[in-house]
Design a protein around this motif. Structure first.
Motif, PDB file in Angstrom:
ATOM      1  N   LEU A   1       1.876  -0.791   3.554  1.00  0.00           N
ATOM      2  CA  LEU A   1       2.995  -0.859   2.611  1.00  0.00           C
ATOM      3  C   LEU A   1       3.461   0.539   2.202  1.00  0.00           C
ATOM      4  O   LEU A   1       4.663   0.795   2.115  1.00  0.00           O
ATOM      5  N   THR A   2       2.523   1.442   1.967  1.00  0.00           N
ATOM      6  CA  THR A   2       2.880   2.819   1.617  1.00  0.00           C
ATOM      7  C   THR A   2       3.627   3.481   2.772  1.00  0.00           C
ATOM      8  O   THR A   2       4.615   4.198   2.562  1.00  0.00           O
ATOM      9  N   SER A   3       3.176   3.230   3.988  1.00  0.00           N
ATOM     10  CA  SER A   3       3.852   3.789   5.162  1.00  0.00           C
ATOM     11  C   SER A   3       5.270   3.230   5.297  1.00  0.00           C
ATOM     12  O   SER A   3       6.208   3.967   5.620  1.00  0.00           O
TER      13      SER A   3
ATOM     14  N   LEU B   1       5.685   3.159  -5.005  1.00  0.00           N
ATOM     15  CA  LEU B   1       6.636   2.254  -5.653  1.00  0.00           C
ATOM     16  C   LEU B   1       7.482   3.004  -6.684  1.00  0.00           C
ATOM     17  O   LEU B   1       8.708   2.823  -6.749  1.00  0.00           O
ATOM     18  N   LEU B   2       6.823   3.833  -7.472  1.00  0.00           N
ATOM     19  CA  LEU B   2       7.537   4.568  -8.522  1.00  0.00           C
ATOM     20  C   LEU B   2       8.504   5.587  -7.944  1.00  0.00           C
ATOM     21  O   LEU B   2       9.620   5.747  -8.441  1.00  0.00           O
TER      22      LEU B   2
ATOM     23  N   SER C   1      14.205  -1.756  -8.745  1.00  0.00           N
ATOM     24  CA  SER C   1      13.156  -1.820  -9.756  1.00  0.00           C
ATOM     25  C   SER C   1      11.839  -2.181  -9.071  1.00  0.00           C
ATOM     26  O   SER C   1      11.819  -2.805  -8.004  1.00  0.00           O
ATOM     27  N   VAL C   2      10.752  -1.776  -9.699  1.00  0.00           N
ATOM     28  CA  VAL C   2       9.430  -2.114  -9.177  1.00  0.00           C
ATOM     29  C   VAL C   2       9.290  -3.632  -9.136  1.00  0.00           C
ATOM     30  O   VAL C   2       8.746  -4.197  -8.177  1.00  0.00           O
ATOM     31  N   ARG C   3       9.803  -4.291 -10.150  1.00  0.00           N
ATOM     32  CA  ARG C   3       9.727  -5.760 -10.201  1.00  0.00           C
ATOM     33  C   ARG C   3      10.432  -6.376  -8.989  1.00  0.00           C
ATOM     34  O   ARG C   3       9.924  -7.314  -8.378  1.00  0.00           O
ATOM     35  N   ALA C   4      11.583  -5.842  -8.616  1.00  0.00           N
ATOM     36  CA  ALA C   4      12.324  -6.377  -7.469  1.00  0.00           C
ATOM     37  C   ALA C   4      11.558  -6.154  -6.169  1.00  0.00           C
ATOM     38  O   ALA C   4      11.530  -7.038  -5.303  1.00  0.00           O
ATOM     39  N   MET C   5      10.937  -4.983  -6.028  1.00  0.00           N
ATOM     40  CA  MET C   5      10.183  -4.704  -4.810  1.00  0.00           C
ATOM     41  C   MET C   5       8.959  -5.604  -4.698  1.00  0.00           C
ATOM     42  O   MET C   5       8.654  -6.125  -3.622  1.00  0.00           O
ATOM     43  N   VAL C   6       8.250  -5.792  -5.808  1.00  0.00           N
ATOM     44  CA  VAL C   6       7.065  -6.660  -5.797  1.00  0.00           C
ATOM     45  C   VAL C   6       7.490  -8.112  -5.590  1.00  0.00           C
ATOM     46  O   VAL C   6       6.854  -8.858  -4.843  1.00  0.00           O
ATOM     47  N   ARG C   7       8.573  -8.524  -6.238  1.00  0.00           N
ATOM     48  CA  ARG C   7       9.069  -9.894  -6.102  1.00  0.00           C
ATOM     49  C   ARG C   7       9.459 -10.180  -4.646  1.00  0.00           C
ATOM     50  O   ARG C   7       9.299 -11.294  -4.159  1.00  0.00           O
ATOM     51  N   ASP C   8       9.952  -9.162  -3.940  1.00  0.00           N
ATOM     52  CA  ASP C   8      10.320  -9.325  -2.541  1.00  0.00           C
ATOM     53  C   ASP C   8       9.084  -9.589  -1.673  1.00  0.00           C
ATOM     54  O   ASP C   8       9.153 -10.343  -0.711  1.00  0.00           O
TER      55      ASP C   8
END
Length: 187
Positions: free
Chosen positions: A39-41, A99-100, A109-116
């Motif tokens: 995920l980081t990559s 993420l940040l 937003s972090v919420r949008a990325m996690v929600r995805d």
């Protein structure tokens, strides 16, 4: 990666018998770490595509410093499992930092990325749970103990792979994930 972690014991038993059982947990921790590395990559590549080379450089420096800190803070204890847990922790923190950084660079937003990611991760988690329960139940039945370690591991590995892939695809289809349709179209 979750599937590989769940199938770690049968994989090791198929390849090595029982002599490497102590390494199974380390393998499982490292495969879970691999989720965060991937995920980081992915986020790093996105930063690079957006033209944020400096932010990517900052992320890479932060990642390397976190890995070094994890090594230095755990190596003194002389425990390989603690060292591997430290690497997992460093990868999780690196993922959060990515993420940040991406939030500021891409405007998500972090919420949008996690929600995805959440639907796919939840389905993968349920599939891993199904496989883990099936492996546990097969181990309790006792009939696998009649076979050699390699043969029992091979049966568990093959059955676990089929069950994991099947349950994952079924759950993706039931959830109407667009990623599944896209993957089928690409194939």
């Amino acid at each position: 990666m979750g599937g590989i972690a769940v199938l770690g014991a049968p994989l090791f038993h198929t390849l090595f018998g029982h002599k490497w059982d102590a390494a199974i947990i380390l393998f499982q921790i490292l495969t879970v770490r691999g989720i965060f590395v991937v995920l980081t990559s992915l986020y790093s590549n996105y930063l690079l595509a957006l033209g944020y080379g400096r932010r990517l450089f900052a992320l890479e420096v932060a990642k390397d410093l976190l890995i070094l800190a994890a090594i230095l803070s755990t190596v003194w204890f002389g425990s390989v499992p603690l060292l591997v847990w430290g690497q997992l922790a460093a990868s999780v923190v690196t993922y959060v930092v990515s993420l940040l950084i991406l939030r500021r660079a891409a405007g998500f937003s972090v919420r949008a990325m996690v929600r995805d990611l959440l639907p796919s991760m939840a389905i993968a988690g349920v599939s891993c749970l199904v496989v883990a329960v099936a492996l546990y139940t097969a181990g309790l039945s006792g009939w696998l103990s009649l076979l050699s370690a390699n043969m029992a591991g091979l049966i568990q590995l093959g059955g676990g792979l089929l069950l994991g892939i099947g349950s994952y695809l079924l759950l993706c289809r039931l959830a109407h994930l667009p990623e599944l349709r896209e993957a089928v179209r690409m194939l």
